[in-house]
Design a protein around this motif. Structure first.
Motif, short mmCIF file in Angstrom:
data_model
loop_
_atom_site.label_atom_id
_atom_site.label_comp_id
_atom_site.label_asym_id
_atom_site.label_seq_id
_atom_site.Cartn_x
_atom_site.Cartn_y
_atom_site.Cartn_z
N HIS A 173 0.82 -1.21 0.00
CA HIS A 173 0.00 0.00 0.00
C HIS A 173 0.86 1.27 0.00
O HIS A 173 0.39 2.33 0.41
N LEU A 174 2.10 1.14 -0.47
CA LEU A 174 3.01 2.28 -0.46
C LEU A 174 2.58 3.35 -1.46
O LEU A 174 2.64 4.55 -1.17
N PHE A 175 2.13 2.90 -2.63
CA PHE A 175 1.67 3.87 -3.63
C PHE A 175 0.45 4.63 -3.12
O PHE A 175 0.35 5.85 -3.28
N ALA A 176 -0.49 3.92 -2.50
CA ALA A 176 -1.68 4.58 -1.95
C ALA A 176 -1.29 5.57 -0.86
O ALA A 176 -1.89 6.66 -0.75
N SER A 182 1.01 0.49 11.03
CA SER A 182 0.30 -0.29 10.01
C SER A 182 0.94 -1.67 9.84
O SER A 182 2.14 -1.85 10.09
N PRO A 183 0.16 -2.64 9.38
CA PRO A 183 0.71 -3.97 9.10
C PRO A 183 1.55 -4.02 7.82
O PRO A 183 2.13 -5.05 7.50
N TRP A 184 1.58 -2.92 7.08
CA TRP A 184 2.32 -2.88 5.81
C TRP A 184 3.69 -2.23 5.98
O TRP A 184 4.42 -2.05 5.00
N TRP A 200 0.23 11.79 11.38
CA TRP A 200 -0.25 10.41 11.45
C TRP A 200 -0.02 9.64 10.15
O TRP A 200 0.02 8.41 10.16
N ALA A 201 0.12 10.34 9.04
CA ALA A 201 0.44 9.65 7.78
C ALA A 201 1.76 8.90 7.92
O ALA A 201 1.89 7.76 7.47
N TYR A 202 2.73 9.53 8.56
CA TYR A 202 4.04 8.89 8.74
C TYR A 202 4.02 7.90 9.90
O TYR A 202 4.42 6.73 9.75
N VAL A 203 3.58 8.36 11.07
CA VAL A 203 3.59 7.49 12.24
C VAL A 203 2.67 6.29 12.02
O VAL A 203 3.01 5.15 12.35
N GLY A 204 1.49 6.56 11.43
CA GLY A 204 0.54 5.48 11.20
C GLY A 204 1.06 4.44 10.24
O GLY A 204 0.91 3.23 10.48
#
Length: 232
Positions: free
Chosen positions: A72-75, A131-133, A122-126
């Protein structure tokens, strides 16, 4: 007259835009950017624009088009660049273009900042910590990002070492941007307060008590409810 402490009341017909704009210009002339009395307050907004343009241009240039779907890196890149950074650029440019004509764009900018800064954090920390990804995303970055040269650029000896440290590096870099955004938030708030259209408004509502609470947080002391006419 200390309008910042709530001693002014705009007692005029809001259709008289010339008077409102003139008062906005007068208030703006008394303000300056942080740490530079000769620098205009809008300079802080332009700093924010250039920070976001740097992030956007760098991110678009390195979009991981071929990243495995399960990472999910692109997303993540799409959300981070086009739902946080890019809208901020457009809004900052619109606020600058609007000038002193109306106060609502400045208020909208403040409202967006209340979304942008937590979303950026949170985009970075999350992604990199919660995240599991995260493991797959870190491996993909260290293997293919920057033409496969990311470990060397970071001074790490190989992709495996990079994978072990990249999450901390990415989040630490994010914290620097969060600090810079908090600096521009202060400038955006002062710019928001410079306009008479916003005299009876807080960032999210129209209430005297709410304004006192916000001014206590941003200015350092609550405003008084005492008001006097602008035009005698």
């Amino acid at each position: 007259r200390d309008w910042k402490r709530g001693q002014l009341h705009i007692d005029m017909d809001l259709k008289d835009r010339d008077s409102v704009v003139a008062e906005a210009k007068k208030r703006y002339a008394t303000k300056h950017a942080c740490c530079c009395k000769r620098c205009p307050l809008r300079l802080e907004l332009w700093v924010a624009v250039f920070i976001d343009l740097d992030i956007l241009s760098g991110g678009v240039a390195e979009l991981p088009w071929n990243a495995p779907a399960d990472t999910h890196l692109f997303a993540w890149f799409i959300y981070y660049l086009f739902f946080v950074v890019f809208p901020a650029i457009l809004l900052l440019l619109y606020v600058s273009w609007n000038g002193d004509a109306f106060g609502w764009p400045r208020r909208l900018l403040m409202q967006f900042y209340f979304y942008k800064i937590p979303a950026f954090f949170w985009a970075y920390v999350g992604y990199f910590y919660l995240s599991p990804w995260a493991a797959g995303g870190c491996l993909e970055l260290c293997t293919h990002f920057a033409g496969g040269q990311l470990p060397q650029l970071l001074g790490l000896k190989d992709p495996q070492t990079c994978t072990e440290h990249i999450a901390f590096i990415m989040v630490s870099r994010n914290m620097l941007y969060v600090i810079m955004y908090c600096y521009t938030l202060k400038g955006a708030y002062e710019y928001f307060r410079c306009h008479p259209d916003n005299d009876d408004k807080t960032v999210c509502c129209s209430s005297a008590s709410g304004r006192e609470a916000f001014d206590a947080a941003f200015v350092g002391e609550p405003t008084s409810v005492a008001r006097e006419p602008l035009l005698a």
